[in-house]
Scaffold this motif. Structure first.
Motif, PDB file in Angstrom:
ATOM      1  N   PRO A 178       0.814  -1.220   0.000  1.00 26.30           N
ATOM      2  CA  PRO A 178       0.000   0.000   0.000  1.00 26.30           C
ATOM      3  C   PRO A 178       0.847   1.270   0.000  1.00 26.30           C
ATOM      4  CG  PRO A 178       0.007  -0.978   2.179  1.00 26.30           C
ATOM      5  CD  PRO A 178       0.768  -1.914   1.273  1.00 26.30           C
ATOM      6  N   ASP A 179       0.352   2.257  -0.682  1.00 22.28           N
ATOM      7  CA  ASP A 179       0.956   3.577  -0.682  1.00 22.28           C
ATOM      8  C   ASP A 179      -0.090   4.498  -0.054  1.00 22.28           C
ATOM      9  OD1 ASP A 179       2.041   6.040  -1.103  1.00 22.28           O
ATOM     10  OD2 ASP A 179       2.338   5.801  -3.255  1.00 22.28           O
ATOM     11  N   SER A 180      -0.119   4.544   1.271  1.00 20.47           N
ATOM     12  CA  SER A 180      -1.187   5.251   1.975  1.00 20.47           C
ATOM     13  C   SER A 180      -1.017   6.766   1.950  1.00 20.47           C
ATOM     14  CB  SER A 180      -1.276   4.768   3.425  1.00 20.47           C
ATOM     15  OG  SER A 180      -0.049   4.990   4.073  1.00 20.47           O
ATOM     16  N   PHE A 181       0.103   7.233   1.439  1.00 22.50           N
ATOM     17  CA  PHE A 181       0.336   8.671   1.431  1.00 22.50           C
ATOM     18  C   PHE A 181       0.030   9.312   0.080  1.00 22.50           C
ATOM     19  CE2 PHE A 181       3.162   6.894   4.672  1.00 22.50           C
ATOM     20  CZ  PHE A 181       2.624   7.521   5.770  1.00 22.50           C
ATOM     21  N   SER A 182      -0.338   8.503  -0.895  1.00 20.44           N
ATOM     22  CA  SER A 182      -0.542   9.019  -2.240  1.00 20.44           C
ATOM     23  C   SER A 182      -1.860   8.491  -2.817  1.00 20.44           C
ATOM     24  CB  SER A 182       0.633   8.583  -3.123  1.00 20.44           C
ATOM     25  OG  SER A 182       0.299   8.604  -4.466  1.00 20.44           O
ATOM     26  N   THR A 183      -2.701   9.407  -3.251  1.00 19.28           N
ATOM     27  CA  THR A 183      -3.959   9.014  -3.894  1.00 19.28           C
ATOM     28  C   THR A 183      -3.667   8.245  -5.174  1.00 19.28           C
ATOM     29  OG1 THR A 183      -5.128  10.905  -2.964  1.00 19.28           O
ATOM     30  CG2 THR A 183      -6.105   9.876  -4.902  1.00 19.28           C
ATOM     31  N   ALA A 184      -2.707   8.716  -5.954  1.00 17.44           N
ATOM     32  CA  ALA A 184      -2.355   8.041  -7.210  1.00 17.44           C
ATOM     33  C   ALA A 184      -1.857   6.618  -6.950  1.00 17.44           C
ATOM     34  CB  ALA A 184      -1.301   8.838  -7.963  1.00 17.44           C
TER      35      ALA A 184
ATOM     36  N   TYR B 230      -2.683   4.684  -4.388  1.00 18.87           N
ATOM     37  CA  TYR B 230      -3.823   3.877  -3.969  1.00 18.87           C
ATOM     38  C   TYR B 230      -4.699   3.530  -5.171  1.00 18.87           C
ATOM     39  CZ  TYR B 230      -7.552   2.214  -0.875  1.00 18.87           C
ATOM     40  OH  TYR B 230      -8.492   1.441  -0.235  1.00 18.87           O
ATOM     41  N   GLN B 231      -4.897   4.482  -6.073  1.00 14.90           N
ATOM     42  CA  GLN B 231      -5.653   4.211  -7.301  1.00 14.90           C
ATOM     43  C   GLN B 231      -4.974   3.101  -8.099  1.00 14.90           C
ATOM     44  OE1 GLN B 231      -5.514   8.325  -8.612  1.00 14.90           O
ATOM     45  NE2 GLN B 231      -7.753   8.408  -8.666  1.00 14.90           N
ATOM     46  N   GLN B 232      -3.666   3.177  -8.197  1.00 15.25           N
ATOM     47  CA  GLN B 232      -2.913   2.169  -8.942  1.00 15.25           C
ATOM     48  C   GLN B 232      -3.036   0.795  -8.274  1.00 15.25           C
ATOM     49  OE1 GLN B 232       1.302   2.884  -9.199  1.00 15.25           O
ATOM     50  NE2 GLN B 232       1.520   1.534 -10.964  1.00 15.25           N
ATOM     51  N   GLN B 233      -3.003   0.755  -6.946  1.00 15.93           N
ATOM     52  CA  GLN B 233      -3.144  -0.502  -6.210  1.00 15.93           C
ATOM     53  C   GLN B 233      -4.488  -1.159  -6.528  1.00 15.93           C
ATOM     54  OE1 GLN B 233      -3.188   0.022  -1.971  1.00 15.93           O
ATOM     55  NE2 GLN B 233      -3.500  -2.142  -1.556  1.00 15.93           N
ATOM     56  N   ILE B 234      -5.565  -0.381  -6.498  1.00 15.67           N
ATOM     57  CA  ILE B 234      -6.903  -0.909  -6.782  1.00 15.67           C
ATOM     58  C   ILE B 234      -6.990  -1.357  -8.232  1.00 15.67           C
ATOM     59  CG2 ILE B 234      -9.352  -0.331  -6.911  1.00 15.67           C
ATOM     60  CD1 ILE B 234      -8.763   1.641  -4.541  1.00 15.67           C
ATOM     61  N   GLN B 235      -6.449  -0.558  -9.147  1.00 14.72           N
ATOM     62  CA  GLN B 235      -6.473  -0.910 -10.564  1.00 14.72           C
ATOM     63  C   GLN B 235      -5.709  -2.203 -10.807  1.00 14.72           C
ATOM     64  OE1 GLN B 235      -5.868   2.271 -13.295  1.00 14.72           O
ATOM     65  NE2 GLN B 235      -5.478   0.922 -15.012  1.00 14.72           N
ATOM     66  N   GLN B 236      -4.546  -2.360 -10.203  1.00 17.59           N
ATOM     67  CA  GLN B 236      -3.755  -3.585 -10.372  1.00 17.59           C
ATOM     68  C   GLN B 236      -4.519  -4.793  -9.834  1.00 17.59           C
ATOM     69  OE1 GLN B 236      -0.107  -2.598  -8.365  1.00 17.59           O
ATOM     70  NE2 GLN B 236       0.884  -1.916 -10.247  1.00 17.59           N
TER      71      GLN B 236
ATOM     72  N   VAL C  45      -9.795  -1.937 -16.491  1.00 18.23           N
ATOM     73  CA  VAL C  45     -10.188  -0.736 -15.762  1.00 18.23           C
ATOM     74  C   VAL C  45      -9.882   0.497 -16.602  1.00 18.23           C
ATOM     75  CG1 VAL C  45      -9.837   0.604 -13.655  1.00 18.23           C
ATOM     76  CG2 VAL C  45      -9.679  -1.885 -13.584  1.00 18.23           C
ATOM     77  N   ARG C  46     -10.896   1.366 -16.731  1.00 15.58           N
ATOM     78  CA  ARG C  46     -10.686   2.645 -17.414  1.00 15.58           C
ATOM     79  C   ARG C  46     -10.179   3.694 -16.438  1.00 15.58           C
ATOM     80  NH1 ARG C  46     -16.098   1.756 -20.057  1.00 15.58           N
ATOM     81  NH2 ARG C  46     -15.580   0.801 -22.025  1.00 15.58           N
ATOM     82  N   SER C  47     -10.774   3.722 -15.242  1.00 17.88           N
ATOM     83  CA  SER C  47     -10.351   4.708 -14.236  1.00 17.88           C
ATOM     84  C   SER C  47     -10.802   4.276 -12.851  1.00 17.88           C
ATOM     85  CB  SER C  47     -10.925   6.094 -14.562  1.00 17.88           C
ATOM     86  OG  SER C  47     -12.329   6.079 -14.428  1.00 17.88           O
ATOM     87  N   VAL C  48     -10.104   4.804 -11.847  1.00 14.31           N
ATOM     88  CA  VAL C  48     -10.458   4.624 -10.437  1.00 14.31           C
ATOM     89  C   VAL C  48     -10.413   6.003  -9.793  1.00 14.31           C
ATOM     90  CG1 VAL C  48      -9.782   3.619  -8.224  1.00 14.31           C
ATOM     91  CG2 VAL C  48      -9.513   2.282 -10.316  1.00 14.31           C
ATOM     92  N   ASN C  49     -11.490   6.377  -9.133  1.00 19.41           N
ATOM     93  CA  ASN C  49     -11.560   7.664  -8.447  1.00 19.41           C
ATOM     94  C   ASN C  49     -12.185   7.475  -7.079  1.00 19.41           C
ATOM     95  OD1 ASN C  49     -10.604   9.601 -10.533  1.00 19.41           O
ATOM     96  ND2 ASN C  49     -12.271   8.655 -11.685  1.00 19.41           N
ATOM     97  N   PHE C  50     -12.172   8.530  -6.287  1.00 16.13           N
ATOM     98  CA  PHE C  50     -12.706   8.484  -4.935  1.00 16.13           C
ATOM     99  C   PHE C  50     -13.637   9.660  -4.685  1.00 16.13           C
ATOM    100  CE2 PHE C  50      -8.213   7.079  -4.773  1.00 16.13           C
ATOM    101  CZ  PHE C  50      -8.421   5.738  -4.498  1.00 16.13           C
ATOM    102  N   GLU C  51     -14.578   9.445  -3.786  1.00 12.56           N
ATOM    103  CA  GLU C  51     -15.372  10.550  -3.241  1.00 12.56           C
ATOM    104  C   GLU C  51     -15.681  10.194  -1.796  1.00 12.56           C
ATOM    105  OE1 GLU C  51     -20.014   9.699  -4.360  1.00 12.56           O
ATOM    106  OE2 GLU C  51     -18.794  10.635  -5.893  1.00 12.56           O
ATOM    107  N   ILE C  52     -15.981  11.195  -1.003  1.00 13.48           N
ATOM    108  CA  ILE C  52     -16.328  10.984   0.408  1.00 13.48           C
ATOM    109  C   ILE C  52     -17.846  11.068   0.542  1.00 13.48           C
ATOM    110  CG2 ILE C  52     -16.099  11.873   2.756  1.00 13.48           C
ATOM    111  CD1 ILE C  52     -13.523  10.641   1.626  1.00 13.48           C
ATOM    112  N   ASP C  53     -18.413  10.081   1.234  1.00 21.94           N
ATOM    113  CA  ASP C  53     -19.847  10.048   1.520  1.00 21.94           C
ATOM    114  C   ASP C  53     -20.001   9.830   3.025  1.00 21.94           C
ATOM    115  OD1 ASP C  53     -22.544   9.583   1.822  1.00 21.94           O
ATOM    116  OD2 ASP C  53     -22.675   8.068   0.244  1.00 21.94           O
ATOM    117  N   SER C  54     -20.302  10.891   3.742  1.00 27.44           N
ATOM    118  CA  SER C  54     -20.382  10.800   5.207  1.00 27.44           C
ATOM    119  C   SER C  54     -21.513   9.880   5.668  1.00 27.44           C
ATOM    120  CB  SER C  54     -20.541  12.186   5.820  1.00 27.44           C
ATOM    121  OG  SER C  54     -21.729  12.800   5.362  1.00 27.44           O
TER     122      SER C  54
END
Length: 114
Positions: free
Chosen positions: A45-51, A53-59, A68-77
């Motif tokens: 895991p690369d917990s300090f970088s969004t990119a 983490y995206q790469q980890q999920i994509q892999q 996979v075309r893309s991986v993104n994040f959003e916050i939903d409280s």
């Protein structure tokens, strides 16, 4: 004979219409957990970088045979839990745009479609 031909052609048309287009978005969502995500422990895991983490999920998804075309994040409280158990959701929603035809695999991994 003509009746069977017409039924056959209608069935083929319905089947082809049900397939999604390779260029159209096929969005799935995953509510991230504290430490019970399917990719946890499989990649460093690369917990300090969004990119990172995206790469980890994509892999991970690609290792499951999902293009996979893309991986993104959003916050939903509304899905954020205030606990430290592995199964508790963090409020981060992972949004994956993936290839067509992998619905069952994604559902088995915990993803969902809206």
């Amino acid at each position: 004979m003509l009746k069977h031909y017409v039924i056959y052609m209608v069935a083929i048309s319905i089947f082809l219409g049900a397939c999604c287009d390779k260029d159209e978005s096929n969005i799935y969502y995953f509510n991230e957990t504290g430490c019970a995500n399917p990719w946890d422990g499989q990649f460093a895991p690369d917990s300090f970088s969004t990119a990172g983490y995206q790469q980890q999920i994509q892999q991970f998804l690609e290792s499951e045979g999902i293009e996979v075309r893309s991986v993104n994040f959003e916050i939903d409280s509304s899905v954020m839990m205030v606990c430290y158990a592995c199964h508790c959701t963090t409020g981060k929603v992972i949004i994956a745009d993936v290839e067509c035809g992998r619905h069952n695999t994604l559902i088995e991994l915990g993803f969902f479609k809206e």
